[in-house]
Motif scaffolding. Structure first.
Motif, short mmCIF file in Angstrom:
data_model
loop_
_atom_site.label_atom_id
_atom_site.label_comp_id
_atom_site.label_asym_id
_atom_site.label_seq_id
_atom_site.Cartn_x
_atom_site.Cartn_y
_atom_site.Cartn_z
N LEU A 202 0.84 -1.19 0.00
CA LEU A 202 0.00 0.00 0.00
C LEU A 202 0.88 1.24 0.00
CD1 LEU A 202 -2.70 -1.00 2.63
CD2 LEU A 202 -2.86 -1.11 0.14
N PRO A 203 0.88 2.01 -1.09
CA PRO A 203 1.66 3.25 -1.10
C PRO A 203 1.14 4.22 -0.05
CG PRO A 203 0.97 2.62 -3.32
CD PRO A 203 0.22 1.74 -2.37
N ALA A 204 2.03 4.92 0.60
CA ALA A 204 1.63 5.88 1.64
C ALA A 204 0.70 6.94 1.06
CB ALA A 204 2.87 6.53 2.25
N ALA A 205 0.96 7.38 -0.16
CA ALA A 205 0.14 8.43 -0.77
C ALA A 205 -1.30 7.96 -0.96
CB ALA A 205 0.74 8.84 -2.11
N LEU A 206 -1.48 6.69 -1.31
CA LEU A 206 -2.83 6.16 -1.50
C LEU A 206 -3.58 6.10 -0.17
CD1 LEU A 206 -5.12 4.64 -2.91
CD2 LEU A 206 -3.81 2.53 -2.61
N VAL A 207 -2.94 5.54 0.85
CA VAL A 207 -3.60 5.43 2.15
C VAL A 207 -3.92 6.80 2.71
CG1 VAL A 207 -3.29 4.63 4.52
CG2 VAL A 207 -2.52 3.20 2.61
N LYS A 208 -2.99 7.74 2.58
CA LYS A 208 -3.22 9.10 3.07
C LYS A 208 -4.39 9.75 2.35
CE LYS A 208 -0.79 13.46 4.01
NZ LYS A 208 -1.91 14.32 3.60
N SER A 209 -4.47 9.55 1.04
CA SER A 209 -5.54 10.16 0.26
C SER A 209 -6.92 9.67 0.71
CB SER A 209 -5.34 9.86 -1.23
OG SER A 209 -6.44 10.33 -1.99
N VAL A 210 -7.07 8.37 0.88
CA VAL A 210 -8.38 7.83 1.28
C VAL A 210 -8.71 8.25 2.71
CG1 VAL A 210 -9.76 5.75 1.55
CG2 VAL A 210 -8.12 5.89 -0.32
N LEU A 211 -7.71 8.18 3.60
CA LEU A 211 -7.95 8.62 4.98
C LEU A 211 -8.34 10.09 5.04
CD1 LEU A 211 -5.08 6.86 6.95
CD2 LEU A 211 -7.52 6.62 7.41
N ASP A 212 -7.63 10.93 4.29
CA ASP A 212 -7.93 12.36 4.31
C ASP A 212 -9.34 12.64 3.79
OD1 ASP A 212 -5.51 13.01 5.39
OD2 ASP A 212 -4.58 13.66 3.52
N GLN A 213 -9.74 11.92 2.75
CA GLN A 213 -11.10 12.12 2.23
C GLN A 213 -12.15 11.73 3.27
OE1 GLN A 213 -11.82 11.28 -2.12
NE2 GLN A 213 -9.79 10.33 -1.94
N ALA A 214 -11.93 10.63 3.95
CA ALA A 214 -12.86 10.22 5.01
C ALA A 214 -12.88 11.24 6.15
CB ALA A 214 -12.50 8.84 5.52
N MET A 215 -11.71 11.75 6.49
CA MET A 215 -11.63 12.77 7.55
C MET A 215 -12.37 14.04 7.15
SD MET A 215 -9.68 11.69 10.19
CE MET A 215 -8.77 13.07 10.88
N HIS A 216 -12.24 14.44 5.89
CA HIS A 216 -12.92 15.65 5.43
C HIS A 216 -14.44 15.48 5.46
CE1 HIS A 216 -9.05 16.82 3.07
NE2 HIS A 216 -9.03 17.26 4.31
N VAL A 217 -14.91 14.28 5.14
CA VAL A 217 -16.35 14.02 5.25
C VAL A 217 -16.79 14.21 6.71
CG1 VAL A 217 -18.19 12.31 5.02
CG2 VAL A 217 -16.41 12.45 3.27
N CYS A 218 -16.02 13.65 7.62
CA CYS A 218 -16.35 13.80 9.05
C CYS A 218 -16.36 15.27 9.46
CB CYS A 218 -15.34 13.04 9.90
SG CYS A 218 -15.46 11.23 9.80
N THR A 219 -15.37 16.02 9.03
CA THR A 219 -15.27 17.43 9.39
C THR A 219 -16.49 18.21 8.91
OG1 THR A 219 -12.86 17.40 9.36
CG2 THR A 219 -13.91 19.54 9.13
N ASP A 220 -16.88 17.99 7.66
CA ASP A 220 -18.04 18.72 7.13
C ASP A 220 -19.34 18.26 7.77
OD1 ASP A 220 -16.41 20.21 5.57
OD2 ASP A 220 -17.01 19.36 3.65
N MET A 221 -19.41 16.98 8.14
CA MET A 221 -20.59 16.51 8.84
C MET A 221 -20.69 17.16 10.22
SD MET A 221 -22.50 14.44 7.09
CE MET A 221 -23.42 13.72 8.45
N MET A 222 -19.56 17.36 10.88
CA MET A 222 -19.56 18.01 12.18
C MET A 222 -19.97 19.48 12.08
SD MET A 222 -18.90 15.73 14.42
CE MET A 222 -18.64 16.80 15.85
N LYS A 223 -19.56 20.12 10.97
CA LYS A 223 -19.94 21.52 10.78
C LYS A 223 -21.42 21.65 10.50
CE LYS A 223 -15.49 23.01 8.81
NZ LYS A 223 -14.82 23.45 7.55
N GLY A 224 -21.99 20.60 9.92
CA GLY A 224 -23.41 20.63 9.58
C GLY A 224 -23.61 21.28 8.23
N GLY A 225 -24.82 21.34 7.82
CA GLY A 225 -25.12 21.93 6.53
C GLY A 225 -26.57 21.69 6.19
#
Length: 230
Positions: A202-225
């Protein structure tokens, strides 16, 4: 007496043969376990802390902390679909309590063989917004008007623009993304029907990309909308 000696020799040869087979099997299992155990080697530095678990010759799973939150990454072999080269999926989960009233699952290219997906257990089929990548099947436990489709809109467009992206699941417990890490060797599968993933890493860049995308979803869900259609 000579006949008895021949019988003993035959038994000894049989025992030696079985012992040799056992040794070869043990050696091959250890080699397979060691090879699969290297899956996360290139990306361990991404995590604040981590723990790897590996049962027998199975692929290892990782539990750790990333960006201050608990994460879990589980590799899963999908060889269910007939005449389709098996995939090694990554189930990447960010565990975080979200202000989400229920669950929504977005599944790309559904084949009705996704045994790892909770989609079949969700009762409501939601119409896919026109601007979202297709084909995406949306299942939820409540009507579209009660779902955070507008919040998810930019994340869905980005994640599913990648043809290797398979699933996004959002619940009150966090976000899980499913991504194709590797496809099995086509030759081995077509000839021997074996799911072989040669030197899978697993390339580090790939794992980081998927993790970051999941984290961003969480962040925006916490902000609400605004909930409702995207």
């Amino acid at each position: 007496m000579e006949r008895f000696d021949m019988q003993l020799m035959g038994i000894a040869l049989a025992v030696l043969f079985l012992a040799t087979l056992g040794l070869m099997h043990w050696r091959d299992r250890n080699a397979l376990r060691a090879e699969r155990g290297k899956l996360f080697d290139a990306c361990l530095a991404l995590f604040e802390q981590h723990r790897l678990t590996q049962d027998a010759v199975a692929w290892p799973a990782l539990a750790g902390r990333y960006g201050g939150h608990e994460v879990h990454i589980e590799p899963l072999v999908d060889d269910v679909a007939f005449r389709k080269v098996p995939s090694l999926w990554l189930l990447v989960t960010v565990k975080r309590t979200l202000p989400m009233p229920g669950a929504i699952d977005l599944l790309a290219r559904a084949q009705n063989t996704e045994f790892y997906s909770p989609a079949d257990g969700l009762p409501v089929r939601v119409t896919t917004p026109h601007a979202w990548p297709r084909p995406i099947t949306i299942k939820a436990d409540r009507p579209a008007a009660e779902l955070p489709l507008a919040v998810l809109d930019p994340h869905v467009k980005r994640f599913f623009a990648d043809p290797r992206a398979k699933e996004m699941l959002v619940t009150r417990h966090g976000v899980r993304m499913v991504y194709q890490a590797h496809a099995a060797d086509r030759g081995d599968y077509l000839v021997l029907r074996r799911a072989v993933f040669r030197e899978a890493r697993l390339p580090a860049a790939l794992v980081k990309s998927v993790l970051d995308q999941a984290m961003h979803v969480c962040t925006d869900m916490m902000k609400g909308g605004v909930h409702g259609q995207a």
